[in-house]
Structures are given as C-alpha cells and as structure tokens.
Design an enzyme around this catalytic site. Structure first.
Site, PDB file in Angstrom:
ATOM      1  N   HIS A  57       0.858  -1.186   0.000  1.00 26.52           N
ATOM      2  CA  HIS A  57       0.000   0.000   0.000  1.00 26.52           C
ATOM      3  C   HIS A  57       0.899   1.243   0.000  1.00 26.52           C
ATOM      4  O   HIS A  57       2.150   1.115  -0.047  1.00 26.52           O
ATOM      5  CB  HIS A  57      -0.945  -0.013   1.209  1.00 26.52           C
ATOM      6  CG  HIS A  57      -0.245  -0.270   2.517  1.00 26.52           C
ATOM      7  ND1 HIS A  57       0.647   0.614   3.075  1.00 26.52           N
ATOM      8  CD2 HIS A  57      -0.279  -1.340   3.359  1.00 26.52           C
ATOM      9  CE1 HIS A  57       1.102   0.133   4.206  1.00 26.52           C
ATOM     10  NE2 HIS A  57       0.570  -1.055   4.412  1.00 26.52           N
TER      11      HIS A  57
ATOM     12  N   HIS B 110       4.111   1.299   2.060  1.00 24.50           N
ATOM     13  CA  HIS B 110       5.274   0.594   1.504  1.00 24.50           C
ATOM     14  C   HIS B 110       5.907   1.403   0.367  1.00 24.50           C
ATOM     15  O   HIS B 110       7.130   1.516   0.283  1.00 24.50           O
ATOM     16  CB  HIS B 110       4.858  -0.758   0.926  1.00 24.50           C
ATOM     17  CG  HIS B 110       4.329  -1.735   1.936  1.00 24.50           C
ATOM     18  ND1 HIS B 110       3.009  -2.088   1.998  1.00 24.50           N
ATOM     19  CD2 HIS B 110       4.953  -2.431   2.912  1.00 24.50           C
ATOM     20  CE1 HIS B 110       2.836  -2.979   2.959  1.00 24.50           C
ATOM     21  NE2 HIS B 110       3.987  -3.201   3.543  1.00 24.50           N
TER      22      HIS B 110
END
Ligand code: PAF
Length: 280
Positions: free
Chosen positions: A35, A38
């Site tokens: 997501h 990251h």
C-alpha cells in the site's frame, strides 16, 4: 522495468554488478500486499540509494500459532506493478525453502534481548525472533547499503536497529514516516480485515494517540494518560493490549524526565489487531 528475481545467485549477480559500478544499494523488505506506506519507503530508498531492491516474503516464523499467516493477503501482480511505479529496480521473491534451507525447526535464529521482550514482544511471544531471523537472512541475501522500515512498526524499527548495531551489519537503517488514511488510520495490510461496521471505528486509535500526546505535553501524569487512553479505546469497542507513553528507546519515563516521547497502542477491533504510535 522492474526485474523479478527468484534465485539467490541471480540476485547476487545483479547486486554485485551494481557494487562494482560503485552504486549504493537500498532495500525495502516487505510481506507484500503493498500500500502507499510501503511505496513511500521505496521512494525514500530511491532518494537515498542509486538502486533499490524490495523483497516480498510472508515470513512464517514471525506469526504465532493462532495468528493470520495463512489468511495474510497475497497480491503478487498488484505488488509488482506498484513497486515498478514507485521506482524499485529488483523484486526479490525468496521461497520458504530457500529462506530456511534446513527447515523452519532447524533454522538458526536471531534473538535480540531487551527491547524484543517489551510491548509487542510480551503480547506476541517469539514475534521479533521471527522478524530478526528473516531480516538478518534478507540482509545477507541482498547485502544493501541502506534499508528502510516504516515507523508504524515503531518497536520493530528499534529491534532492527539494535540487531544491526549488535551484529555489526554494515547497513544504514532509515525509518519512514507513517502514511495515514484521510481519517487518520495508519495504513496497514491488516486494515482490509476491517468490516463496514468496524472500519469507521478504527480511526479512533489515532485520535486516542493524539489525545495521549496532548495530555502528556500539558503535563498530565503518565499513569492517568495511559488509563484514559485505555478507557477511550474500550469505549469505542476495542480490546486493548496496551496504550502507553514511553521514551524513544521504549523504556518507561519518570515523571521528572523531559525529552522526546512516543505514545503506542495495540488494540483489537472485532478480529483485527491494529498497532499505531505518535512521536512527540
Ligand atoms: O514489517 C514487515 O512487513 C515484516 O516484519 C518484515 C520486516 C518484512 C519482516 O518479515
């Protein structure tokens, strides 16, 4: 184009080539289902290194027997295209067999005493041994110059920093800022376990953390701040593992101490266990 690599000799050949060219190698280890949090770490690594490797490996040794290893979301296609967009050069995809060639039971384990035993360590016994065991292997596989970890997993970052200092890994560890949804919920792969009913309540964690920060800064006693935090979370339907104010090294501050603090919460809503923190 991102290159996906599944064998260690292939990874080594690429990284050694970069190093021969004098390039600085960055690394972002993940368990996939990526997501914006990251991707912000990949972008951070891209700013601090010339080439970036990211790994996706759902590590069995950091999940407890009753935790969500088998149902942990796996989204390989979306992860690959997202990593490419974020600027990642190589996606390293180890298998369980290559990560633990002698099997999980016979694997050499890395245990960082002290900081691993607190908070998350007390509620998830063995969790940080699993994290350190896999991260040390990933460091040996990738051999990066720097590695980025999210500050949402505040204690994980502290444990990794201690491991790197203690075992003399020649790797700079960098913490990336927490990325939040519009209502303040910290991004996490586990947020998708939330239901239509529990999702709006989940943002309470961030509001409680902010209230704990504000009360601490206004001089409220720590035990009162923590008790109020627990009560507010319980009133919103959470089962609370902890809601605490700590020093940056996670030790317990004394009332007369000044200096920076971090408020940390772990709490379960329905079947979803969430962690979050606010530094101040
Ligand atoms: O933070 C995570 O996603 C994991 O704990 C890590 C660092 C990738 C190790 O499996």
């Amino acid at each position: 184009m991102i290159q996906t690599v599944t064998d260690l000799s292939g990874l080594r050949a690429i990284v050694n080539g970069w190093k021969r060219d004098g390039l600085r190698v960055g690394f972002v280890p993940t368990m996939g289902n990526l997501h914006a949090g990251h991707y912000s770490l990949v972008e951070l690594a891209c700013r601090q290194a010339d080439r970036v490797v990211s790994s996706v490996f759902v590590n069995p040794t950091q999940f407890g027997p009753n935790e969500d290893f088998t149902r942990y979301p796996r989204t390989p296609e979306a992860d690959t295209s997202g990593l490419e967009r974020a600027g990642c050069d190589v996606l390293w995809l180890p298998t369980v067999e290559s990560m633990y060639p002698f099997g999980v039971e016979l694997a050499a384990k890395v245990h960082v005493p002290g900081v691993s035993a607190l908070l998350e360590g007390a509620h998830r016994p063995g969790h940080f041994d699993g994290v350190c065991t896999v991260v040390s292997r990933l460091f040996n596989q990738v051999q990066p110059d720097m590695a980025a970890f999210g500050r949402k997993d505040y204690q994980q970052l502290a444990v990794i920093q201690q491991m790197v200092a203690d075992l003399a890994f020649p790797i700079e560890i960098v913490g990336g800022a927490i990325v939040r949804e519009d209502d303040g919920l910290a991004m996490s792969s586990r947020n998708q376990y939330l239901t239509a009913e529990t999702r709006p309540q989940a943002a309470t964690i961030h509001r409680v953390l902010q209230a704990m920060r504000d009360a601490s800064l206004a001089g409220a006693p720590r035990d009162q701040v923590e008790a109020t935090g627990v009560a507010q979370l319980q009133a919103a339907g959470f089962q609370v593992d902890y809601a605490v104010v700590r020093r940056p090294d996670l030790s317990e501050p004394r009332a007369e101490d000044g200096g920076p603090r971090v408020a940390l919460v772990a709490a379960t809503l329905g079947t979803t266990r969430l962690i979050d923190n606010v530094e101040f």
